[in-house]
Design a protein around this motif. Structure first.
Motif, PDB file in Angstrom:
ATOM      1  N   PHE A  61       0.746  -1.040   0.164  1.00  0.00           N
ATOM      2  CA  PHE A  61       0.047   0.042   0.206  1.00  0.00           C
ATOM      3  C   PHE A  61       0.872   1.297   0.084  1.00  0.00           C
ATOM      4  CE2 PHE A  61      -3.709  -2.364   2.427  1.00  0.00           C
ATOM      5  CZ  PHE A  61      -3.856  -3.188   1.619  1.00  0.00           C
ATOM      6  N   LEU A  62       1.796   1.222   0.802  1.00  0.00           N
ATOM      7  CA  LEU A  62       2.900   2.430   0.850  1.00  0.00           C
ATOM      8  C   LEU A  62       3.356   2.699  -0.725  1.00  0.00           C
ATOM      9  CD1 LEU A  62       4.209   4.585   2.790  1.00  0.00           C
ATOM     10  CD2 LEU A  62       5.861   2.453   3.169  1.00  0.00           C
ATOM     11  N   LYS A  63       3.869   1.634  -1.258  1.00  0.00           N
ATOM     12  CA  LYS A  63       4.640   1.718  -2.524  1.00  0.00           C
ATOM     13  C   LYS A  63       3.562   2.318  -3.545  1.00  0.00           C
ATOM     14  CE  LYS A  63       7.917  -2.097  -2.013  1.00  0.00           C
ATOM     15  NZ  LYS A  63       8.237  -3.627  -2.629  1.00  0.00           N
ATOM     16  N   GLU A  64       2.411   1.867  -3.503  1.00  0.00           N
ATOM     17  CA  GLU A  64       1.416   2.270  -4.178  1.00  0.00           C
ATOM     18  C   GLU A  64       0.958   3.937  -4.152  1.00  0.00           C
ATOM     19  OE1 GLU A  64      -1.864  -0.255  -4.430  1.00  0.00           O
ATOM     20  OE2 GLU A  64      -0.729  -2.057  -5.111  1.00  0.00           O
ATOM     21  N   MET A  65       0.883   4.172  -2.672  1.00  0.00           N
ATOM     22  CA  MET A  65       0.682   5.407  -2.438  1.00  0.00           C
ATOM     23  C   MET A  65       1.316   6.460  -2.924  1.00  0.00           C
ATOM     24  SD  MET A  65       1.425   8.018   0.101  1.00  0.00           S
ATOM     25  CE  MET A  65       2.042   7.021   1.488  1.00  0.00           C
ATOM     26  N   ILE A  66       2.742   6.319  -2.741  1.00  0.00           N
ATOM     27  CA  ILE A  66       3.860   7.214  -2.989  1.00  0.00           C
ATOM     28  C   ILE A  66       4.051   7.214  -4.462  1.00  0.00           C
ATOM     29  CG2 ILE A  66       6.516   7.412  -2.759  1.00  0.00           C
ATOM     30  CD1 ILE A  66       6.465   6.247  -0.312  1.00  0.00           C
ATOM     31  N   LEU A  67       3.882   6.095  -5.175  1.00  0.00           N
ATOM     32  CA  LEU A  67       4.137   6.083  -6.563  1.00  0.00           C
ATOM     33  C   LEU A  67       3.054   7.021  -7.289  1.00  0.00           C
ATOM     34  CD1 LEU A  67       5.313   5.136  -9.334  1.00  0.00           C
ATOM     35  CD2 LEU A  67       3.608   3.402  -9.202  1.00  0.00           C
ATOM     36  N   SER A  68       1.627   6.959  -6.544  1.00  0.00           N
ATOM     37  CA  SER A  68       0.391   7.810  -7.093  1.00  0.00           C
ATOM     38  C   SER A  68       0.798   9.126  -7.063  1.00  0.00           C
ATOM     39  CB  SER A  68      -0.762   7.366  -6.551  1.00  0.00           C
ATOM     40  OG  SER A  68      -0.773   7.963  -5.141  1.00  0.00           O
ATOM     41  N   VAL A  69       1.534   9.496  -6.072  1.00  0.00           N
ATOM     42  CA  VAL A  69       1.992  10.969  -5.963  1.00  0.00           C
ATOM     43  C   VAL A  69       2.952  11.357  -6.779  1.00  0.00           C
ATOM     44  CG1 VAL A  69       2.995  12.947  -4.141  1.00  0.00           C
ATOM     45  CG2 VAL A  69       1.362  11.069  -3.609  1.00  0.00           C
ATOM     46  N   GLN A  70       4.037  10.524  -6.817  1.00  0.00           N
ATOM     47  CA  GLN A  70       5.292  10.855  -7.988  1.00  0.00           C
ATOM     48  C   GLN A  70       4.506  11.027  -9.245  1.00  0.00           C
ATOM     49  OE1 GLN A  70       7.539   7.352  -6.698  1.00  0.00           O
ATOM     50  NE2 GLN A  70       9.214   8.997  -6.010  1.00  0.00           N
ATOM     51  N   GLU A  71       3.540  10.400  -9.746  1.00  0.00           N
ATOM     52  CA  GLU A  71       2.900  10.251 -11.173  1.00  0.00           C
ATOM     53  C   GLU A  71       2.069  11.537 -11.180  1.00  0.00           C
ATOM     54  OE1 GLU A  71       0.894   6.743 -11.328  1.00  0.00           O
ATOM     55  OE2 GLU A  71       2.671   5.434 -12.011  1.00  0.00           O
TER      56      GLU A  71
ATOM     57  N   TYR B 157     -12.251  20.642  -2.720  1.00  0.00           N
ATOM     58  CA  TYR B 157     -12.506  19.249  -2.695  1.00  0.00           C
ATOM     59  C   TYR B 157     -12.930  18.505  -3.854  1.00  0.00           C
ATOM     60  CZ  TYR B 157     -17.679  20.119  -1.829  1.00  0.00           C
ATOM     61  OH  TYR B 157     -19.004  20.597  -2.259  1.00  0.00           O
ATOM     62  N   THR B 158     -12.852  17.202  -3.937  1.00  0.00           N
ATOM     63  CA  THR B 158     -13.017  16.637  -5.039  1.00  0.00           C
ATOM     64  C   THR B 158     -13.890  15.417  -4.952  1.00  0.00           C
ATOM     65  OG1 THR B 158     -11.267  14.916  -4.982  1.00  0.00           O
ATOM     66  CG2 THR B 158     -10.734  17.166  -5.924  1.00  0.00           C
ATOM     67  N   ASP B 159     -14.423  14.835  -6.026  1.00  0.00           N
ATOM     68  CA  ASP B 159     -15.396  13.339  -5.868  1.00  0.00           C
ATOM     69  C   ASP B 159     -14.205  12.299  -5.655  1.00  0.00           C
ATOM     70  OD1 ASP B 159     -17.385  15.031  -6.625  1.00  0.00           O
ATOM     71  OD2 ASP B 159     -17.580  14.258  -8.577  1.00  0.00           O
ATOM     72  N   GLU B 160     -14.895  11.235  -5.366  1.00  0.00           N
ATOM     73  CA  GLU B 160     -13.784  10.252  -4.976  1.00  0.00           C
ATOM     74  C   GLU B 160     -14.670   8.781  -5.293  1.00  0.00           C
ATOM     75  OE1 GLU B 160     -13.341   9.424  -0.582  1.00  0.00           O
ATOM     76  OE2 GLU B 160     -14.823  11.087  -0.251  1.00  0.00           O
ATOM     77  N   MET B 161     -13.614   7.641  -5.343  1.00  0.00           N
ATOM     78  CA  MET B 161     -14.195   6.514  -5.724  1.00  0.00           C
ATOM     79  C   MET B 161     -13.754   5.386  -4.648  1.00  0.00           C
ATOM     80  SD  MET B 161     -13.651   4.285  -9.285  1.00  0.00           S
ATOM     81  CE  MET B 161     -11.880   3.845  -8.882  1.00  0.00           C
ATOM     82  N   VAL B 162     -14.419   4.590  -4.004  1.00  0.00           N
ATOM     83  CA  VAL B 162     -13.919   3.240  -3.164  1.00  0.00           C
ATOM     84  C   VAL B 162     -13.748   2.133  -4.144  1.00  0.00           C
ATOM     85  CG1 VAL B 162     -14.574   2.142  -1.269  1.00  0.00           C
ATOM     86  CG2 VAL B 162     -15.347   4.237  -1.513  1.00  0.00           C
ATOM     87  N   PHE B 163     -12.451   1.285  -3.983  1.00  0.00           N
ATOM     88  CA  PHE B 163     -12.182   0.447  -4.778  1.00  0.00           C
ATOM     89  C   PHE B 163     -11.906  -0.736  -3.860  1.00  0.00           C
ATOM     90  CE2 PHE B 163      -8.092   2.116  -4.043  1.00  0.00           C
ATOM     91  CZ  PHE B 163      -7.248   1.076  -4.051  1.00  0.00           C
ATOM     92  N   ARG B 164     -12.203  -1.796  -4.549  1.00  0.00           N
ATOM     93  CA  ARG B 164     -11.699  -3.173  -3.730  1.00  0.00           C
ATOM     94  C   ARG B 164     -10.265  -3.397  -4.038  1.00  0.00           C
ATOM     95  NH1 ARG B 164     -15.042  -6.168  -1.162  1.00  0.00           N
ATOM     96  NH2 ARG B 164     -16.886  -5.566  -2.575  1.00  0.00           N
ATOM     97  N   SER B 165      -9.440  -3.533  -2.661  1.00  0.00           N
ATOM     98  CA  SER B 165      -7.950  -3.544  -2.809  1.00  0.00           C
ATOM     99  C   SER B 165      -7.809  -5.210  -3.537  1.00  0.00           C
ATOM    100  CB  SER B 165      -7.303  -3.530  -1.599  1.00  0.00           C
ATOM    101  OG  SER B 165      -6.022  -3.546  -1.530  1.00  0.00           O
ATOM    102  N   PRO B 166      -6.512  -5.428  -4.282  1.00  0.00           N
ATOM    103  CA  PRO B 166      -5.856  -4.464  -4.533  1.00  0.00           C
ATOM    104  C   PRO B 166      -6.160  -3.588  -5.945  1.00  0.00           C
ATOM    105  CG  PRO B 166      -5.045  -6.579  -5.276  1.00  0.00           C
ATOM    106  CD  PRO B 166      -6.478  -6.857  -4.850  1.00  0.00           C
ATOM    107  N   ASP B 167      -7.079  -3.959  -6.733  1.00  0.00           N
ATOM    108  CA  ASP B 167      -7.586  -3.495  -8.091  1.00  0.00           C
ATOM    109  C   ASP B 167      -8.488  -2.424  -8.003  1.00  0.00           C
ATOM    110  OD1 ASP B 167      -7.998  -3.311 -10.742  1.00  0.00           O
ATOM    111  OD2 ASP B 167      -8.661  -5.242 -11.086  1.00  0.00           O
TER     112      ASP B 167
END
Length: 617
Positions: free
Chosen positions: A108-118, A210-220
């Motif tokens: 989760f940490l890796k994916e979170m940081i990557l989403s910021v770097q992108e 603020y923005t809209d958001e989506m809830v997804f089922r981890s990990p996809d």
């Protein structure tokens, strides 16, 4: 028709289990599949029949298709990514993204940081305050490695875990940006999140976004559980529930006014600080785009509030404290039945002002004896003393708004309630629930919840632009009245553009300031017209589910906002001409991503969105 699922009756199942225990155990996977996939449909069949079941199947299938199309549409192509990266804004702002860490799963940490770097907007820093225990050294090791490779990632290991609020305050102490964004350690950002926020800041001088958001089922992230398309800023919605949530970004100057996170609100710390930030913001902007992915997993709030029960009391405290500070009132805040972090805010009624209920004939309710009988029943049901009740019959010589205006002119009451003759109130405290809202200076009309005799919604607020004629439609029309509605909206007090005169309260003073009801209407839309006139004066209409009325059936109604009757067509033409500018914009308490053809808050199809691109936000 014989029920084809009859062989699933409980007694027969028990008998089969007793007679064939080994086989029963062998078919356990099949039984589990039945419980998960088929039992919900079986309940619908038994309760409502084949028609409702088929409608539900079509709705579910349509929603899944819309969600798949939506997930695909969120992806940015290479050209758009390049365009955003090369965009030169007229202002320079640096975003400090605040992420308190605690035993964060490494993936989760890796994916979170990557989403910021992108992010396509490069002006950011990621502030990571780590309160993880000694059993999770990999969190700090990975963050340190990332910070060595990317100087925009700032990491600090805290000496102790001081809770989510104090750990977030530690992130604030690390931040150097002039805007700050709240980000959970296990969630993801859309690549254009900061770009879109920056665009709103530059174009609208926003200090809270603020923005809209989506809830997804981890990990996809393509496995969508829910899409939350939010209204523009709605004060009463926020008192009832933290509908704003993610992604929230605000200026440092605004934070200095509101103050830091409070430890006593751990669990609902976001709700608490959003209340305080919006309470002193100068320009709040809502971006109606999904720019935040909320991960649902075993221990997340998105998965089950039961895993964080302390959040309930913290949220109630946050609302109570805010109202005490902002409005100088001591309100009682309790959880609703539908969800523990959706609240019923009980404000004190000031004094005992006079109230008159005007029960009027319309449609089939044209017998004055029936109306007077309903008036007597209302008196007995209502737990309020300073009350008078009058009835207005039906005549062919005058329009409905003319008759109601005449009743208003004859009244000496401080507050007026319009009540359709077909419906009757269902709870003793309905008047207090409406009155405590109608007494607020910022509120114009208050509408209650009206349901048909079959238990479906008749009225729960009105949405401009909804329906085949694109005039006004009924929110959650024909939806199960006992359901929570779209993200709990049926179960909480919320701001709306208009409410129906079938069950409406308004102060006499405010009605007079709006010049009463427009008598050029025949039978319909005069109530929505009046609410929009109040809105022009800065007053918001409010829906409350805690004032409940019931009566009539869909077949009995000779006039409906979606049916082609002579009166409605004339009224609709007047309404569209008078409020053309309003109808060109999406209702601020709705969302441009939601369908204008249905009242159940389903996602607008991609094709419809393109066809309706001319409608402005």
């Amino acid at each position: 028709m014989k029920n084809p699922f009859r062989f699933f009756e409980h007694e027969q199942i028990l008998a089969y289990k007793a007679a064939h225990p080994a086989l029963w155990e062998n078919v356990k996977p099949i039984r589990k599949a039945f419980v998960f996939f088929w039992r919900p449909w079986l309940k619908i069949w038994r309760a409502s029949g084949a028609g409702k079941l088929w409608a539900k199947v079509r709705f579910k299938a349509g929603r899944k298709l819309a969600e798949r199309n939506l997930a695909a549409s969120l992806a940015l192509d290479a050209a758009e990514i390049q365009r955003q990266r090369e965009t030169m804004f007229p202002e320079e702002h640096r975003f400090s993204i605040l992420v308190p860490l605690y035993n964060t799963p490494l993936q989760f940490l890796k994916e979170m940081i990557l989403s910021v770097q992108e992010q396509t907007y490069p002006g950011w820093e990621l502030c990571l305050a780590d309160g993880s225990d000694d059993a999770h050294p990999e969190v700090g090791e990975f963050c340190l490695a990332c910070s060595r490779e990317d100087s925009r990632i700032v990491y600090r290991k805290l000496t102790e875990n001081r809770g989510i609020s104090e750990n977030t305050n530690a992130c604030i102490d690390m931040a150097t940006g002039d805007y700050l964004s709240l980000f959970d350690h296990d969630d993801l950002l859309h690549p254009a999140a900061l770009y879109e926020v920056m665009k709103s800041i530059c174009e609208q001088q926003a200090d809270f976004v603020y923005t809209d958001e989506m809830v997804f089922r981890s990990p996809d992230r393509t496995k969508i559980i829910a899409t939350h398309f939010k209204p523009d800023f709605a004060y009463d919605n926020l008192m009832s529930n933290n509908y704003i949530c993610h992604l929230s970004t605000f200026s440092r100057k605004l934070l200095e006014k509101a103050g830091p996170f409070r430890k006593e609100c751990d669990g609902s710390q976001d709700h608490d600080i959003i209340l305080r930030l919006t309470g002193c913001a100068e320009k709040i902007v809502h971006i109606p785009k999904i720019l935040y992915y909320w991960r649902s997993h075993e221990s997340s709030t998105a998965s089950d509030i039961g895993t964080k029960t302390y959040a309930i009391e913290a949220g109630q405290r946050a609302v109570r404290d805010f109202l005490r500070e902002k409005e100088k009132i001591d309100a009682t805040v309790t959880s609703t039945d539908v969800y523990p972090t959706m609240y019923h805010v009980n404000r004190p009624v000031r004094g005992e002002p006079s109230v008159e209920v005007i029960i009027y004939a319309a449609g089939t309710a044209d017998n004055e004896d029936v109306l007077r009988s309903g008036a007597e029943a209302l008196r007995k049901m209502t737990a309020y003393h300073n009350l008078t009740v009058s009835v207005v019959g039906k005549t062919d010589e005058t329009t409905l708004p003319q008759r109601l205006n005449e009743a208003v002119r004859s009244s000496k009451a401080d507050y007026l309630v319009f009540l359709h003759g077909e419906v009757s109130v269902q709870n003793e405290k309905w008047l207090q629930e409406m009155l405590m809202l109608a007494q607020e200076e910022r509120i114009g009309a208050v509408g209650g919840k009206v349901q048909f005799s079959d238990g479906t919604v008749r009225h729960a607020g009105l949405i401009t632009g909804l329906g085949s004629r694109r005039t006004v439609g009924r929110s959650h029309f024909r939806v199960d009245a006992n359901s929570a509605g779209y993200f709990g909206q049926l179960a909480i007090v919320e701001d709306v553009s208009a409410v129906s005169a079938e069950f409406m309260m308004v102060s006499r003073q405010k009605l007079d300031e709006a010049d009463g009801l427009d008598e050029q209407y025949l039978e319909t839309l005069f109530d929505a017209d009046m609410c929009l006139k109040l809105a022009q004066k800065g007053l918001v209409s409010v829906y409350t589910p805690f004032a409940l009325a019931q009566g009539g059936s869909i077949r009995q109604q000779y006039v409906d906002y979606g049916r082609e009757t002579e009166h409605y067509l004339k009224d609709a033409a007047r309404f569209r001409g008078k409020w053309a500018d309003v109808l060109q914009r999406t209702d601020p308490y709705y969302n441009p991503n939601l369908s204008l053809d249905y009242a159940d808050y389903r996602i607008r199809s991609m094709k419809k969105k393109r066809e309706n691109g001319r409608r402005k936000k």
